[in-house]
Write an enzyme that holds these catalytic residues in place. Structure first.
Site, PDB file in Angstrom:
ATOM      1  N   ARG A 145       0.808  -1.217   0.000  1.00 22.19           N
ATOM      2  CA  ARG A 145       0.000   0.000   0.000  1.00 22.19           C
ATOM      3  C   ARG A 145       0.851   1.281   0.000  1.00 22.19           C
ATOM      4  NH1 ARG A 145      -2.298  -3.525  -1.443  1.00 22.19           N
ATOM      5  NH2 ARG A 145      -4.217  -4.488  -0.680  1.00 22.19           N
ATOM      6  N   SER A 187     -11.430   0.764   2.660  1.00 25.13           N
ATOM      7  CA  SER A 187     -10.740   0.241   3.843  1.00 25.13           C
ATOM      8  C   SER A 187     -10.096   1.378   4.627  1.00 25.13           C
ATOM      9  CB  SER A 187      -9.672  -0.772   3.428  1.00 25.13           C
ATOM     10  OG  SER A 187     -10.257  -1.908   2.829  1.00 25.13           O
ATOM     11  N   GLU A 203      -5.206   3.803   6.295  1.00 28.27           N
ATOM     12  CA  GLU A 203      -5.078   3.616   4.851  1.00 28.27           C
ATOM     13  C   GLU A 203      -5.765   4.773   4.124  1.00 28.27           C
ATOM     14  OE1 GLU A 203      -6.369   0.319   1.479  1.00 28.27           O
ATOM     15  OE2 GLU A 203      -5.595  -0.371   3.404  1.00 28.27           O
TER      16      GLU A 203
END
EC number: 1.3.1.98
Length: 308
Positions: A181, A230, A300
């Site tokens: 990520r 998310s 995130e």
């Protein structure tokens, strides 16, 4: 909550950038451009006409003027005080998708789901996972977006971007510095385009895979709610949603913000929430998870702007 207006910079910028072809708007509302539907205005909203226009603007903007880029606003909280400086939104000019052979070229403003669809219709396997990422290609590049067993790093050939000095960059897969990520490309680079390589596959099988992803998302995630995808990254050896659930946060409410009862790694605007309530709820979840498990969750979702 209404954020106070910023000083109007548009007349000065228009004078500085006489050949600008894109649009400049002062104190432009941003809440409607984010999936959470919260947040204050942009001091200046700039929608460039194309990559060259973006490069021209970046080269001519004052060096001390903050610049922020947004795409589809899916993985984003804009705080209630809004964003000072220039907010760049990559719109239709950056949403084209082209396919030739095994190669898919997509603008940074193209929706991930549309890129997956084009690949599927062309019989190219490997990109179906993009169907499960609610955002645009620019964000997927920045975060090495992934879902359902695939990540951008698995299919990316290269990308293009423009840095804060207006230089157009061609970036290879190695240049991206992908980890979980995350991309190591400097934050001031605004991605404009990506090139992906698929592998020949059966159209029916690829479309069936995308249908399974769609069904899975609808069954397990609050996709019809005002949410931002998310909320937290999965820590090493853990799943964020399990830690949140174990901390007793399923359904937790703060003002008009709620932890989803369907999937605990999603926050929801129940209607009328402020950005502060959504972010505050996320911080309370982080506090409870740390208290119960000893694990510090990392956001995130990107959180930007000023508090009201």
């Amino acid at each position: 909550m209404t954020a106070p207006a910023f000083p109007d910079l548009v007349p000065d910028l228009a004078t500085r950038l006489p050949e600008l072809r894109g649009s400049l708007k002062a104190n432009a509302p941003l809440a409607g451009m984010t999936w959470f539907r919260v947040g204050g205005p942009a001091q200046v909203l700039f929608e460039p006409a194309d990559e060259a226009d973006l490069a021209y603007a970046l080269a001519g903007l004052p060096a001390d003027l903050p610049v922020t880029v947004i795409g589809l606003g899916s993985n984003l909280i804009v705080r209630d005080g809004g964003l000072p400086g220039v907010v760049i939104r990559l719109g239709r000019a950056f949403s084209d998708i082209a396919q030739e052979g095994e190669i898919i070229t997509a603008g940074a403003g193209a929706a991930d789901v549309k890129v997956a669809r084009v690949a599927g219709e062309a019989g190219l396997a490997g990109l179906a996972f993009l169907r499960g990422i609610p955002g645009a290609i620019g964000g997927a590049l920045r975060m090495n977006g992934g879902a359902y067993g695939g990540e951008v790093k698995d299919v990316l050939v290269g990308a293009r971007g423009v840095d804060r000095n207006g230089r157009i960059l061609d970036l290879s897969l190695a240049d991206m510095g992908f980890t979980y990520r995350h991309s190591a490309v400097p934050d001031d680079v605004i991605f404009t385009q990506a090139t992906f390589r698929g592998t020949p596959g059966d159209v029916a099988e690829i479309q069936a895979e995308m249908a399974r992803i769609t069904a899975s998302r609808e069954a397990t995630q609050p996709v019809k709610s005002r949410t931002g995808g998310s909320t937290f990254k999965n820590p090493d050896g853990h799943k964020a949603w399990q830690l949140v659930d174990a901390a007793g946060c399923r359904g937790l409410v703060m003002g008009k913000a709620q932890v989803s009862e369907l999937h605990t790694n999603f926050l929801i605007n129940l209607g009328g929430a402020t950005a502060a309530e959504i972010e505050g709820l996320g911080e309370e979840v982080r506090r409870r998870v740390l208290e119960t498990s000893g694990v510090t969750l990392e956001w995130e979702i990107k959180r930007i702007g000023l508090a009201a």
